[in-house]
Design an enzyme around this catalytic site. Sequence first.
Site, PDB file in Angstrom:
ATOM      1  N   HIS A   1       0.818  -1.311  -0.047  1.00 25.98           N
ATOM      2  CA  HIS A   1      -0.058   0.040  -0.049  1.00 25.98           C
ATOM      3  C   HIS A   1       0.979   1.300   0.160  1.00 25.98           C
ATOM      4  O   HIS A   1       1.798   1.300   0.742  1.00 25.98           O
ATOM      5  CB  HIS A   1      -0.972  -0.090   1.118  1.00 25.98           C
ATOM      6  CG  HIS A   1      -1.914   1.068   1.078  1.00 25.98           C
ATOM      7  ND1 HIS A   1      -3.281   0.849   0.539  1.00 25.98           N
ATOM      8  CD2 HIS A   1      -1.796   2.438   1.615  1.00 25.98           C
ATOM      9  CE1 HIS A   1      -4.108   1.807   0.628  1.00 25.98           C
ATOM     10  NE2 HIS A   1      -3.409   2.827   1.234  1.00 25.98           N
TER      11      HIS A   1
ATOM     12  N   ASP B   1     -13.623   3.465   7.127  1.00 25.27           N
ATOM     13  CA  ASP B   1     -12.612   4.030   6.274  1.00 25.27           C
ATOM     14  C   ASP B   1     -13.099   4.808   5.282  1.00 25.27           C
ATOM     15  O   ASP B   1     -12.871   5.989   4.824  1.00 25.27           O
ATOM     16  CB  ASP B   1     -11.506   3.246   5.903  1.00 25.27           C
ATOM     17  CG  ASP B   1     -10.246   3.859   5.330  1.00 25.27           C
ATOM     18  OD1 ASP B   1      -9.717   5.042   5.597  1.00 25.27           O
ATOM     19  OD2 ASP B   1     -10.206   3.198   4.204  1.00 25.27           O
TER      20      ASP B   1
ATOM     21  N   ARG C   1     -12.800  13.000   4.174  1.00 25.93           N
ATOM     22  CA  ARG C   1     -11.494  13.863   4.443  1.00 25.93           C
ATOM     23  C   ARG C   1     -10.921  14.500   3.152  1.00 25.93           C
ATOM     24  O   ARG C   1     -10.442  15.637   3.196  1.00 25.93           O
ATOM     25  CB  ARG C   1     -10.375  12.761   4.786  1.00 25.93           C
ATOM     26  CG  ARG C   1     -10.586  12.409   6.563  1.00 25.93           C
ATOM     27  CD  ARG C   1      -9.619  11.357   6.814  1.00 25.93           C
ATOM     28  NE  ARG C   1      -8.341  11.590   6.553  1.00 25.93           N
ATOM     29  CZ  ARG C   1      -7.476  10.574   6.017  1.00 25.93           C
ATOM     30  NH1 ARG C   1      -7.726   9.434   5.906  1.00 25.93           N
ATOM     31  NH2 ARG C   1      -6.172  10.766   5.782  1.00 25.93           N
TER      32      ARG C   1
ATOM     33  N   SER D   1      -6.356   4.933   8.546  1.00 25.71           N
ATOM     34  CA  SER D   1      -6.934   4.686   7.368  1.00 25.71           C
ATOM     35  C   SER D   1      -6.395   3.428   6.548  1.00 25.71           C
ATOM     36  O   SER D   1      -7.123   2.608   6.099  1.00 25.71           O
ATOM     37  CB  SER D   1      -6.786   5.697   6.322  1.00 25.71           C
ATOM     38  OG  SER D   1      -7.169   5.664   5.116  1.00 25.71           O
TER      39      SER D   1
ATOM     40  N   LYS E   1      -7.526  -0.757   6.685  1.00 28.27           N
ATOM     41  CA  LYS E   1      -8.038  -1.686   5.339  1.00 28.27           C
ATOM     42  C   LYS E   1      -6.899  -2.719   5.276  1.00 28.27           C
ATOM     43  O   LYS E   1      -7.462  -3.883   4.979  1.00 28.27           O
ATOM     44  CB  LYS E   1      -7.779  -0.679   4.295  1.00 28.27           C
ATOM     45  CG  LYS E   1      -8.748   0.456   4.054  1.00 28.27           C
ATOM     46  CD  LYS E   1      -8.513   0.917   2.736  1.00 28.27           C
ATOM     47  CE  LYS E   1      -7.656   2.035   2.672  1.00 28.27           C
ATOM     48  NZ  LYS E   1      -7.512   3.540   2.775  1.00 28.27           N
TER      49      LYS E   1
HETATM   50  N1  URA Z   1      -3.910   6.274   1.731  1.00 28.97           N
HETATM   51  C1  URA Z   1      -5.102   5.796   2.345  1.00 28.97           C
HETATM   52  O1  URA Z   1      -5.513   4.784   2.208  1.00 28.97           O
HETATM   53  N2  URA Z   1      -5.481   6.766   3.234  1.00 28.97           N
HETATM   54  C2  URA Z   1      -5.051   7.978   3.684  1.00 28.97           C
HETATM   55  O2  URA Z   1      -5.562   8.347   4.391  1.00 28.97           O
HETATM   56  C3  URA Z   1      -3.918   8.262   2.658  1.00 28.97           C
HETATM   57  C4  URA Z   1      -3.484   7.469   1.953  1.00 28.97           C
END
Ligand code: URA
Length: 439
Positions: free
Chosen positions: A87, A166, A173, A188, A192
């Site tokens: 990620h 999220d 956001r 966040s 996930k």
């Molecule tokens: N990527 C994400 O999944 N969440 C964030 O808050 C910032 C980048």
Amino acid sequence: MQTGTGRFVDLIHRKKEGKALEPREILTMIRQYVAGEIPDYQMSAMLMAVCFQGMDDEELTALTLAMRDSGETVDLSRIEGIKVDKHSTGGVGDKTTLVIGPLVAACGVPVAKMSGRGLGFTGGTLDKLESIPGFCIGLSEDEFFEAVNSTGISVIGQTGNLAPADKMLYALRDVTGTVESIPLIASSIMSKKLAAGSDKILLDVTTGSGAFIKDLDQSRELARRMVAIGKSAGRETVAMLTSMDEPLGYAVGNNLEVKEVIRTLRGDGPADLKEVCLALAGMMLSLGREGLTYEEGRELAEKTMESGAAYDKFIAMVKGQGGDLSYIENPDRFERAAFQGEVKAKEDGYLVSMDTEGIGITAGLLGAGRDTKESKIDYSAGIIMKKKLGERVQKGDVIAELYTADKERLMRAEAYMGACCQISDIKPEPVKLVVDIIR
Ligand code: URA
């Protein structure tokens, strides 16, 4: 809401004053927000308070776990092998997932990936994939497993009930100026990743002018806090700090980036994109294969890229998810923007620095991102950089080409982007792309 007074507004006051929230208050807040019992305007105020006041480790763990537990968690045990998720914390022109996914899958490590949409000034993998006509990011869980088991890779959106907290907070956001906060980003991402069920997690923590967290020490802190959350949840987590002081590669914007991915997988990609992808793929392979070092993983990734096997895997993924292969085979078929503009160097010298966030914002102004939760993306909109940091330019040289479907957007974007690239007489040091590894 049980806050003593029972009013959520008092919790907002507490956070605004820099006091810690109790884990049970955080859990209740997330449950009630997902149930629609806390309105967006109050949650926006809470998010803004967190942006300014931060969260301690106990609050952060409570927030992450509450977000993870707000929906279902995925059981990936129907897929054989060690599942490694990757990620990125976000960047401009960051198309690494589209290169690394097929590359790692071509090396035999399964890639069962749930990706996200654009956020703030950064692009999102799902939007890029959806710029391929026909590509379906909404597979059912069974279809997802079937795709990974048959082709070795599938990239989809978060399922409806995976970390729904999220999903809701991310969208909020994006349009309330509350993206840039270490605890909000860490919770966040990790909520996930923990819900998505992989065995191990690789985090690409971007740092520099095009990252959410621009300062190197703060980026390290973000990496450290996410690695710690992973550990406390029993998942091996590694973070690579990568430079985002200029867009990765040359293309910024959805179908422009997909075309660059195709060139990269065919062996003709930009050097910086290739280097970052090989480093990340090398680390994913070493996590996914017992006994393989990072260096050996990187070497394997490079050989696999050169052999064309990663490109073949990309084709298999697009085909498996309903994408029209004729666009991959002949990228000139992708929709082209109706209007094109240029940003030119105002003087002679070296390109010494870029406001990469500004370049991401310019791509948004051109139509490559969303202004509101409901906005539609123009897949052909974006930027092709013509120069990289450290290159010598002469007055009048084209630094970037801008693409959009809307003439008015072009004028605004040209004016905005004009101030994003700085030129000086002194040649800058070369950019270090992989800055650090945090385990
Ligand atoms: N990527 C994400 O999944 N969440 C964030 O808050 C910032 C980048």
